[in-house]
Scaffold this motif. Structure first.
Motif, short mmCIF file in Angstrom:
data_model
loop_
_atom_site.label_atom_id
_atom_site.label_comp_id
_atom_site.label_asym_id
_atom_site.label_seq_id
_atom_site.Cartn_x
_atom_site.Cartn_y
_atom_site.Cartn_z
N PHE A 39 4.91 -2.85 -50.95
CA PHE A 39 3.82 -3.41 -51.75
C PHE A 39 3.52 -2.42 -52.85
O PHE A 39 3.17 -1.27 -52.59
CB PHE A 39 2.57 -3.65 -50.91
N GLU A 40 3.68 -2.85 -54.09
CA GLU A 40 3.37 -1.99 -55.22
C GLU A 40 3.06 -2.85 -56.44
O GLU A 40 3.58 -3.96 -56.58
CB GLU A 40 4.51 -1.01 -55.52
N ASN A 41 2.18 -2.33 -57.27
CA ASN A 41 1.79 -3.03 -58.50
C ASN A 41 1.28 -4.44 -58.22
O ASN A 41 1.52 -5.37 -58.99
CB ASN A 41 2.95 -3.08 -59.49
N GLY A 42 0.59 -4.59 -57.08
CA GLY A 42 0.00 -5.87 -56.75
C GLY A 42 0.96 -6.90 -56.24
O GLY A 42 0.59 -8.07 -56.07
N GLN A 43 2.21 -6.52 -55.98
CA GLN A 43 3.22 -7.47 -55.55
C GLN A 43 3.90 -6.97 -54.28
O GLN A 43 3.99 -5.78 -54.03
CB GLN A 43 4.29 -7.64 -56.65
N GLY A 44 4.41 -7.94 -53.49
CA GLY A 44 5.18 -7.57 -52.31
C GLY A 44 4.48 -7.95 -51.03
O GLY A 44 3.83 -9.00 -50.92
N SER A 45 4.58 -7.08 -50.04
CA SER A 45 4.15 -7.37 -48.68
C SER A 45 2.65 -7.67 -48.57
O SER A 45 1.82 -6.84 -48.95
CB SER A 45 4.50 -6.20 -47.78
N HIS A 46 2.33 -8.83 -48.01
CA HIS A 46 0.92 -9.15 -47.74
C HIS A 46 0.36 -8.25 -46.65
O HIS A 46 -0.80 -7.80 -46.74
CB HIS A 46 0.78 -10.61 -47.32
N SER A 47 1.13 -8.00 -45.60
CA SER A 47 0.61 -7.20 -44.49
C SER A 47 0.32 -5.77 -44.93
O SER A 47 -0.69 -5.18 -44.54
CB SER A 47 1.58 -7.22 -43.30
N SER A 48 1.20 -5.20 -45.77
CA SER A 48 0.96 -3.84 -46.26
C SER A 48 -0.23 -3.80 -47.20
O SER A 48 -1.02 -2.85 -47.18
CB SER A 48 2.21 -3.32 -46.98
N ARG A 49 -0.37 -4.83 -48.04
CA ARG A 49 -1.52 -4.90 -48.94
C ARG A 49 -2.83 -4.90 -48.16
O ARG A 49 -3.75 -4.12 -48.43
CB ARG A 49 -1.44 -6.18 -49.79
N LEU A 50 -2.92 -5.78 -47.15
CA LEU A 50 -4.15 -5.90 -46.38
C LEU A 50 -4.39 -4.67 -45.51
O LEU A 50 -5.55 -4.24 -45.34
CB LEU A 50 -4.12 -7.16 -45.54
N ALA A 51 -3.33 -4.09 -44.97
CA ALA A 51 -3.50 -2.85 -44.20
C ALA A 51 -4.06 -1.75 -45.08
O ALA A 51 -4.95 -0.99 -44.66
CB ALA A 51 -2.16 -2.43 -43.59
N SER A 52 -3.59 -1.67 -46.32
CA SER A 52 -4.09 -0.66 -47.25
C SER A 52 -5.55 -0.90 -47.59
O SER A 52 -6.34 0.04 -47.73
CB SER A 52 -3.24 -0.64 -48.51
N GLU A 53 -5.94 -2.18 -47.73
CA GLU A 53 -7.34 -2.49 -48.01
C GLU A 53 -8.23 -2.10 -46.83
O GLU A 53 -9.34 -1.58 -47.02
CB GLU A 53 -7.48 -3.98 -48.33
N LEU A 54 -7.75 -2.34 -45.62
CA LEU A 54 -8.51 -1.93 -44.44
C LEU A 54 -8.66 -0.42 -44.38
O LEU A 54 -9.75 0.10 -44.11
CB LEU A 54 -7.82 -2.44 -43.17
N VAL A 55 -7.58 0.29 -44.66
CA VAL A 55 -7.64 1.75 -44.66
C VAL A 55 -8.60 2.25 -45.72
O VAL A 55 -9.38 3.18 -45.49
CB VAL A 55 -6.23 2.34 -44.86
N ALA A 56 -8.58 1.63 -46.90
CA ALA A 56 -9.51 2.04 -47.96
C ALA A 56 -10.96 1.86 -47.51
O ALA A 56 -11.82 2.72 -47.77
CB ALA A 56 -9.24 1.22 -49.22
N GLY A 57 -11.23 0.77 -46.79
CA GLY A 57 -12.58 0.56 -46.27
C GLY A 57 -12.96 1.60 -45.24
O GLY A 57 -14.10 2.09 -45.22
N LEU A 58 -12.04 1.95 -44.37
CA LEU A 58 -12.31 2.99 -43.36
C LEU A 58 -12.60 4.33 -44.03
O LEU A 58 -13.49 5.06 -43.60
CB LEU A 58 -11.12 3.11 -42.41
N ARG A 59 -11.85 4.63 -45.07
CA ARG A 59 -12.05 5.92 -45.75
C ARG A 59 -13.35 5.95 -46.56
O ARG A 59 -13.94 7.00 -46.74
CB ARG A 59 -10.85 6.24 -46.63
N THR A 60 -13.77 4.78 -47.03
CA THR A 60 -15.07 4.72 -47.70
C THR A 60 -16.19 4.98 -46.70
O THR A 60 -17.16 5.71 -46.99
CB THR A 60 -15.26 3.34 -48.36
N ALA A 61 -16.04 4.40 -45.51
CA ALA A 61 -17.06 4.61 -44.47
C ALA A 61 -16.99 6.01 -43.88
O ALA A 61 -18.01 6.53 -43.39
CB ALA A 61 -16.87 3.57 -43.36
N HIS A 62 -15.82 6.63 -43.94
CA HIS A 62 -15.61 7.96 -43.37
C HIS A 62 -14.90 8.83 -44.40
O HIS A 62 -13.68 9.03 -44.32
CB HIS A 62 -14.79 7.87 -42.08
N PRO A 63 -15.64 9.35 -45.39
CA PRO A 63 -15.00 10.12 -46.47
C PRO A 63 -14.23 11.35 -45.98
O PRO A 63 -13.34 11.84 -46.69
CB PRO A 63 -16.19 10.53 -47.35
N GLU A 64 -14.57 11.82 -44.81
CA GLU A 64 -13.89 13.01 -44.28
C GLU A 64 -12.56 12.67 -43.63
O GLU A 64 -11.78 13.58 -43.27
CB GLU A 64 -14.79 13.69 -43.24
#
Length: 211
Positions: free
Chosen positions: A13-38
């Motif tokens: 998944f890169e440049n907004g294209q490709g794997s849906h599962s990787s895209r959504l996994a990355s969005e979930l990780v981004a949310g976790l890191r926002t909630a836990h900046p450390e």
């Protein structure tokens, strides 16, 4: 908190294209890191860096005592050791899981075969097998072309529940993006539904975090 993200699609998944599962996994990780900046993060992208299959040569290397391994055997075992070290170090695991032919991808199966090692990530006892990868939360983001949730055709959820539980990871939370191959409107609905589930999971995780 240390997060391990495993993208198991055959597509990157890169440049907004490709794997849906990787895209959504990355969005979930981004949310976790926002909630836990450390939080720290390791990403294992099996499309960019495929793991070798568990074949006869790999089994031979694993069953050879370390001091007797050839250089080639030691190198092969070291590949699995690296994946085991990553999962052992993780507090939270985020799996991007596409559905291929009603099952998990070969990439994910190779990863599972690598981390499942007797006396390291599980052990047999006189009371049965005991998983050693305990105390982890696993989020499995499932991307499917059709709609299979809660039907007999969904082999992924029972399989992942069983194999991850066998290794000690019993807190597994599934997020679904279904119907992504059923046309643009269905794809948009699937991604929106998955993002709503991600938001719910993140809210629950924040609520459960001690003050």
């Amino acid at each position: 908190m240390h997060i391990l993200q495993v993208n198991s699609s055959a597509r990157v998944f890169e440049n907004g294209q490709g794997s849906h599962s990787s895209r959504l996994a990355s969005e979930l990780v981004a949310g976790l890191r926002t909630a836990h900046p450390e939080a720290t993060l390791t990403v294992r992208d099996l499309a960019r860096q495929p793991h070798p299959v568990l074949d006869e040569a790999a089994l031979g290397a694993l069953f050879t005592p370390p001091e007797a391994r050839s250089a080639e055997q030691a190198a092969r075992v070291a590949l699995d050791d690296a994946l085991i070290a990553e999962i052992q170090a993780a507090d939270v695991v985020v799996l991007g899981v596409p559905m291929y032919n009603f099952g998990v991808s070969a990439q994910l199966k190779n990863w599972i075969d690598a981390i499942a090692r007797s006396r390291v990530t599980f052990q047999y006892t006189d009371k049965g097998p005991v998983g050693l990868l305990t105390g982890k939360t696993v989020y499995a983001v499932l991307a499917r072309g059709g709609i299979y949730r809660d039907t007999p055709a969904d082999s992924q959820v029972p399989y992942l529940t069983s194999v991850l539980g066998f290794l000690g990871m019993t807190d597994v939370r599934f997020i679904y993006a279904e119907g992504v191959a059923m046309g643009p409107e269905a794809e948009a609905r699937a991604l929106a539904a998955a993002r709503a589930e991600i938001a719910q999971q993140l809210a629950a995780a924040v609520e459960a975090t001690p003050a």
